[in-house]
Scaffold this motif. Structure first.
Motif, PDB file in Angstrom:
ATOM      1  N   ALA A  97       6.748  -3.292 -33.796  1.00 50.78           N
ATOM      2  CA  ALA A  97       7.359  -2.424 -32.966  1.00 50.78           C
ATOM      3  C   ALA A  97       7.234  -2.853 -31.274  1.00 50.78           C
ATOM      4  CB  ALA A  97       6.870  -1.057 -33.132  1.00 50.78           C
ATOM      5  N   PRO A  98       5.955  -3.050 -30.954  1.00 53.38           N
ATOM      6  CA  PRO A  98       5.785  -3.627 -29.317  1.00 53.38           C
ATOM      7  C   PRO A  98       6.473  -5.020 -29.323  1.00 53.38           C
ATOM      8  CG  PRO A  98       3.979  -3.696 -30.576  1.00 53.38           C
ATOM      9  CD  PRO A  98       4.689  -2.912 -31.591  1.00 53.38           C
ATOM     10  N   VAL A  99       6.458  -5.623 -30.347  1.00 55.42           N
ATOM     11  CA  VAL A  99       7.139  -6.815 -30.129  1.00 55.42           C
ATOM     12  C   VAL A  99       8.733  -6.813 -29.820  1.00 55.42           C
ATOM     13  CG1 VAL A  99       8.045  -8.957 -31.383  1.00 55.42           C
ATOM     14  CG2 VAL A  99       5.572  -8.392 -31.442  1.00 55.42           C
ATOM     15  N   LEU A 100       9.343  -5.866 -30.524  1.00 50.11           N
ATOM     16  CA  LEU A 100      10.604  -5.689 -30.408  1.00 50.11           C
ATOM     17  C   LEU A 100      10.968  -4.736 -29.031  1.00 50.11           C
ATOM     18  CD1 LEU A 100      11.872  -3.949 -33.888  1.00 50.11           C
ATOM     19  CD2 LEU A 100      12.906  -6.107 -32.710  1.00 50.11           C
ATOM     20  N   VAL A 101      10.053  -4.061 -28.677  1.00 52.92           N
ATOM     21  CA  VAL A 101      10.160  -3.410 -27.152  1.00 52.92           C
ATOM     22  C   VAL A 101       9.914  -4.579 -26.106  1.00 52.92           C
ATOM     23  CG1 VAL A 101       9.198  -1.945 -25.512  1.00 52.92           C
ATOM     24  CG2 VAL A 101       9.126  -1.024 -27.847  1.00 52.92           C
ATOM     25  N   LEU A 102       9.167  -5.510 -26.257  1.00 46.52           N
ATOM     26  CA  LEU A 102       8.800  -6.655 -25.150  1.00 46.52           C
ATOM     27  C   LEU A 102      10.167  -7.650 -25.510  1.00 46.52           C
ATOM     28  CD1 LEU A 102       5.030  -7.263 -25.870  1.00 46.52           C
ATOM     29  CD2 LEU A 102       6.115  -6.242 -23.690  1.00 46.52           C
ATOM     30  N   MET A 103      10.700  -7.905 -26.424  1.00 41.21           N
ATOM     31  CA  MET A 103      11.820  -8.793 -26.476  1.00 41.21           C
ATOM     32  C   MET A 103      12.904  -8.183 -25.724  1.00 41.21           C
ATOM     33  SD  MET A 103      11.446 -10.461 -30.296  1.00 41.21           S
ATOM     34  CE  MET A 103      12.726 -11.419 -30.313  1.00 41.21           C
TER      35      MET A 103
END
Length: 324
Positions: free
Chosen positions: A143-149
């Motif tokens: 989830a946070p990886v998707l936000v950062l990407m």
């Protein structure tokens, strides 16, 4: 050398494809995570004299033993891990193609830095969370990886281009790679500490109908989460520290001084000190549980502050790198 627009386009396509596949993986894992952790197994007892229904007996050679059946959410969860490797492969391919397109190491701006850091977080997840008991954690990592990407690809995106002369140094791939990988590993460590605190609110064996209780029940036990946070920090801490030191050496070569209390340098040093405090607290009686976890989260917040606020809002010597 001119920019290879074709490879740059393929890099962008791989990045976007990785983001979409990560969403697919997250959706499948959420379906498994939200389902009750109950395995349905169809078993029938062998009757006296070998009569049975679905289970092989001495007088029923034609019968085969019933196999445990898996629910749809569990099958989707298993499928998600096969798809996860595809997503990570696309993620890494976007970095490699970007490097070939610009004929340099792809770490010259915020977009490239976040791409590298999030890839490091996902690869670290594969290394440290291969055990099935950590499967539920992937929801909270992706989830946070998707936000950062998303932020990298839409808000902080920079076209493929050569770096400014100040960055044309052999220190770029050494210094920035180490810092970005350390930051990615810290991402996993911070998530583990957050989930550790959440898990403590729902002790093993206790039932709860609250949302927090429902979420916590599906997580690994608190001790495993705490150990995961500690192990990943042990790896990231020396990497990040080495990155700060190598950055100081590069600064001396570029600007004639090792340290100038530039905002980026200062907050990086503060972040490193906070993580040092976490490791010390983790080894100190009376601090190694919730207090240490909160310190680890404070380090994670400092790292995000350094990445976004310092790079985007505050003007400093690192502005030329396309980082604000």
């Amino acid at each position: 050398m001119p920019i290879d627009e074709t490879l740059a386009g393929y890099s962008n396509l791989a990045f976007k494809s990785a983001w979409i596949v990560y969403i697919l993986v997250l959706a499948m894992l959420i379906m498994q995570y939200s389902s009750a952790r109950k395995k349905t197994t169809e078993r029938e007892l062998v009757s006296v004299g070998g009569a049975s229904t679905g289970v092989a007996g001495p007088d029923t050679p034609g019968k085969v033993a019933a196999k445990p059946t898996r629910s749809l959410p569990e099958r989707l969860g298993n499928m998600a891990f096969a798809v996860l490797f595809v997503a990570i492969g696309l993620h890494l391919a976007s970095i490699v193609l970007r490097g070939f397109a610009v004929h340099r190491f792809p770490l010259g701006n915020m977009y490239e830095f976040i791409t590298m850091a999030t890839a490091a977080a996902m690869v670290t997840g594969l290394v440290f969370m291969y055990d099935r008991r950590f499967r539920a954690m992937w929801v909270f990592l992706i989830a946070p990886v998707l936000v950062l990407m998303y932020l990298a690809g839409n808000v902080l995106y920079a076209e493929a281009a050569p770096v400014v002369p100040a960055l044309k140094s052999f220190w770029l791939p050494i210094h920035v790679t180490i810092v970005s990988i350390g930051s990615g590993i810290f991402l996993l460590s911070g998530v583990a500490s957050l989930l550790f605190l959440l898990r403590l609110r729902q002790p093993e064996g206790e039932e709860s109908n609250t949302l927090i209780g429902t979420l916590a029940r599906r997580l690994p036990d608190a001790r495993s989460l705490d150990r995961l946070a500690y192990k990943t920090t042990i790896v990231a801490f020396p990497l990040f520290g080495a990155g700060v030191i190598l950055g100081a050496i590069w600064a001396e070569a570029a600007w004639g001084r090792f340290w100038g209390w530039d905002p980026k340098e200062t907050v990086s040093f503060i972040t490193w000190v906070v993580y040092a405090a976490y490791l010390h607290a983790r080894a100190t009686s009376g601090w190694r549980d919730t207090k240490a976890a909160w310190i680890n989260i404070a380090g994670f917040v400092a790292m995000l502050f350094n990445l976004f606020i310092i790079n985007i809002v505050v003007s400093g010597l690192h502005s030329y790198a396309g980082l604000n």
